[in-house]
Design a protein around this motif. Structure first.
Motif, PDB file in Angstrom:
ATOM      1  N   ALA A 299       5.300  -8.008 -30.669  1.00  0.00           N
ATOM      2  CA  ALA A 299       4.920  -7.383 -31.949  1.00  0.00           C
ATOM      3  C   ALA A 299       4.281  -6.015 -31.685  1.00  0.00           C
ATOM      4  N   GLU A 300       4.931  -5.243 -30.805  1.00  0.00           N
ATOM      5  CA  GLU A 300       4.352  -4.006 -30.278  1.00  0.00           C
ATOM      6  C   GLU A 300       4.770  -2.783 -31.086  1.00  0.00           C
ATOM      7  N   LEU A 301       3.791  -2.025 -31.518  1.00  0.00           N
ATOM      8  CA  LEU A 301       4.040  -0.750 -32.191  1.00  0.00           C
ATOM      9  C   LEU A 301       4.636   0.237 -31.191  1.00  0.00           C
ATOM     10  N   VAL A 302       5.839   0.744 -31.477  1.00  0.00           N
ATOM     11  CA  VAL A 302       6.495   1.661 -30.546  1.00  0.00           C
ATOM     12  C   VAL A 302       6.644   3.061 -31.114  1.00  0.00           C
TER      13      VAL A 302
ATOM     14  N   SER B 136       3.572   0.846 -25.073  1.00  0.00           N
ATOM     15  CA  SER B 136       3.094   1.806 -26.064  1.00  0.00           C
ATOM     16  C   SER B 136       1.901   1.284 -26.860  1.00  0.00           C
ATOM     17  N   SER B 137       1.874  -0.023 -27.136  1.00  0.00           N
ATOM     18  CA  SER B 137       0.731  -0.583 -27.871  1.00  0.00           C
ATOM     19  C   SER B 137       0.735  -2.103 -27.763  1.00  0.00           C
ATOM     20  N   PRO B 138       0.551  -2.640 -26.559  1.00  0.00           N
ATOM     21  CA  PRO B 138       0.593  -4.095 -26.412  1.00  0.00           C
ATOM     22  C   PRO B 138      -0.587  -4.781 -27.084  1.00  0.00           C
ATOM     23  N   VAL B 139      -0.337  -5.992 -27.567  1.00  0.00           N
ATOM     24  CA  VAL B 139      -1.414  -6.817 -28.112  1.00  0.00           C
ATOM     25  C   VAL B 139      -2.000  -7.650 -26.986  1.00  0.00           C
ATOM     26  N   LEU B 140      -3.310  -7.804 -26.991  1.00  0.00           N
ATOM     27  CA  LEU B 140      -4.020  -8.529 -25.942  1.00  0.00           C
ATOM     28  C   LEU B 140      -4.501  -9.861 -26.511  1.00  0.00           C
ATOM     29  N   PHE B 141      -3.911 -10.961 -26.015  1.00  0.00           N
ATOM     30  CA  PHE B 141      -4.231 -12.306 -26.500  1.00  0.00           C
ATOM     31  C   PHE B 141      -3.624 -13.311 -25.539  1.00  0.00           C
ATOM     32  N   PRO B 142      -4.322 -14.369 -25.183  1.00  0.00           N
ATOM     33  CA  PRO B 142      -5.635 -14.839 -25.653  1.00  0.00           C
ATOM     34  C   PRO B 142      -6.801 -14.407 -24.769  1.00  0.00           C
TER      35      PRO B 142
ATOM     36  N   SER C 288      -9.831 -14.441 -26.855  1.00  0.00           N
ATOM     37  CA  SER C 288     -10.120 -13.020 -27.073  1.00  0.00           C
ATOM     38  C   SER C 288      -8.884 -12.376 -27.687  1.00  0.00           C
ATOM     39  N   VAL C 289      -9.079 -11.264 -28.378  1.00  0.00           N
ATOM     40  CA  VAL C 289      -7.953 -10.552 -28.970  1.00  0.00           C
ATOM     41  C   VAL C 289      -8.315  -9.074 -29.084  1.00  0.00           C
ATOM     42  N   GLY C 290      -7.313  -8.223 -28.923  1.00  0.00           N
ATOM     43  CA  GLY C 290      -7.587  -6.799 -29.027  1.00  0.00           C
ATOM     44  C   GLY C 290      -6.328  -5.962 -28.980  1.00  0.00           C
ATOM     45  N   GLY C 291      -6.523  -4.657 -29.140  1.00  0.00           N
ATOM     46  CA  GLY C 291      -5.413  -3.712 -29.176  1.00  0.00           C
ATOM     47  C   GLY C 291      -5.425  -2.780 -27.985  1.00  0.00           C
ATOM     48  N   HIS C 292      -4.286  -2.097 -27.796  1.00  0.00           N
ATOM     49  CA  HIS C 292      -4.096  -1.214 -26.632  1.00  0.00           C
ATOM     50  C   HIS C 292      -3.181  -0.044 -27.023  1.00  0.00           C
TER      51      HIS C 292
END
Length: 288
Positions: A18-21, A44-50, A138-142
């Motif tokens: 589900a990466e924003l490109v 480009s914008s990986p999601v960080l989970f769990p 945990s969860v976060g953006g990149h």
């Protein structure tokens, strides 16, 4: 690829992770997201989970069992389903499966919601505990933003301007990506972080519990800028691959293990605890 758009912006998202490109501004014909050049960094914008960052020895313990997870977890390598979509918004969904339960023993529904409103893209993380026991995660953006953003500027023209003046002690990363035991002095009594390629030669800048809730990426000789809102995220990472033309602004609910962590999941710094059948929600946003 999935696309959402309005009269100002067009966003492209890859169901893989589900990466924003892409985040394209129609008014000034500018792409704001890093192009994922694999010569530097192929994301480009990986999601960080769990989890976020590295685990000590890539392992954690929970209820007497040892589990293995790679840095930043597994969600960025999983294909999300599209649960719903409209012209300017889309919801992606990831659930536990046989493979995830081997490394993360919790039942969950993880939704990523991308929404465009005028010149703002909001990205929401909704984690639902579908199990009968407490869930630890945990969860976060990149997201990686292209720098420079205009042809008449260069990387060193840019800086990050936070919305509060404060001290910025840096939590450096040791071998294996673990957080060092003590912070080092970095910036004091300022709201400005100048960008240089050399700034990231020793990995990411990691900050804890800043007073600021937003930051502007800008250059004094360019009208092209962005505002990044991260209220509700207690940790913030700033990073770029060596000599690459981007900067990541990373809002985190969670953080890498410290050097002296004992690897028990429930004692991990910054770990979120979610009761059975409850939903955890956090949102970051970027305004162009």
């Amino acid at each position: 690829m999935q696309i959402i758009e309005n009269q100002f912006l067009k966003a492209t998202i890859n169901p893989l992770g589900a990466e924003l490109v892409s985040l394209f501004n129609k008014e000034n014909n500018t792409e704001y997201i890093w192009n994922a050049d694999p010569a530097f960094w192929g994301k480009s914008s990986p999601v960080l989970f769990p989890i976020i960052g590295a685990l000590k020895n890539n392992q954690y313990r929970y209820q007497g069992k040892t589990y293995t997870l790679p840095r930043h977890g597994f969600a960025r390598e999983r294909v999300f389903s599209v649960e719903s979509q409209m012209e300017s918004s889309i919801t992606f969904l990831l659930k536990e499966d046989e493979e995830s339960l081997k490394v993360f023993p919790f039942n969950f529904e993880f939704r990523l919601v991308y929404t465009l409103v005028e010149k703002t893209l909001s990205v929401s993380y909704a984690v639902k505990n579908t199990g009968n026991e407490e869930m630890y995660f945990s969860v976060g953006g990149h997201p990686a933003f292209a720098v420079p953003l205009s042809e008449n500027s260069v990387y060193d023209d840019y800086y990050l301007e936070f919305n509060q003046t404060e001290d910025f002690p840096r939590w450096e990363l040791a071998d294996g990506g673990l957080i060092k035991k003590e912070a080092s002095t970095f910036l004091e009594n300022t709201n400005r972080l100048p960008l240089t390629k050399e700034l990231f030669y020793q990995d990411a800048l990691v900050f804890k519990h800043l007073q600021s809730t937003s930051v502007v990426l800008k250059a004094d000789n360019s009208d092209t800028k962005l505002t990044f809102d991260f209220e509700g995220f207690p940790f913030l990472g700033i990073w770029a691959a060596i000599n690459a033309n981007f900067v990541c602004i990373e809002p985190w609910c969670g953080i890498a293990d410290s050097e002296n962590h004992e690897q028990e999941l429930i004692e991990k710094e910054g770990i979120e605890v979610l009761a059975s059948h409850q939903i955890f929600l956090r949102t970051w946003a970027v305004t162009l």
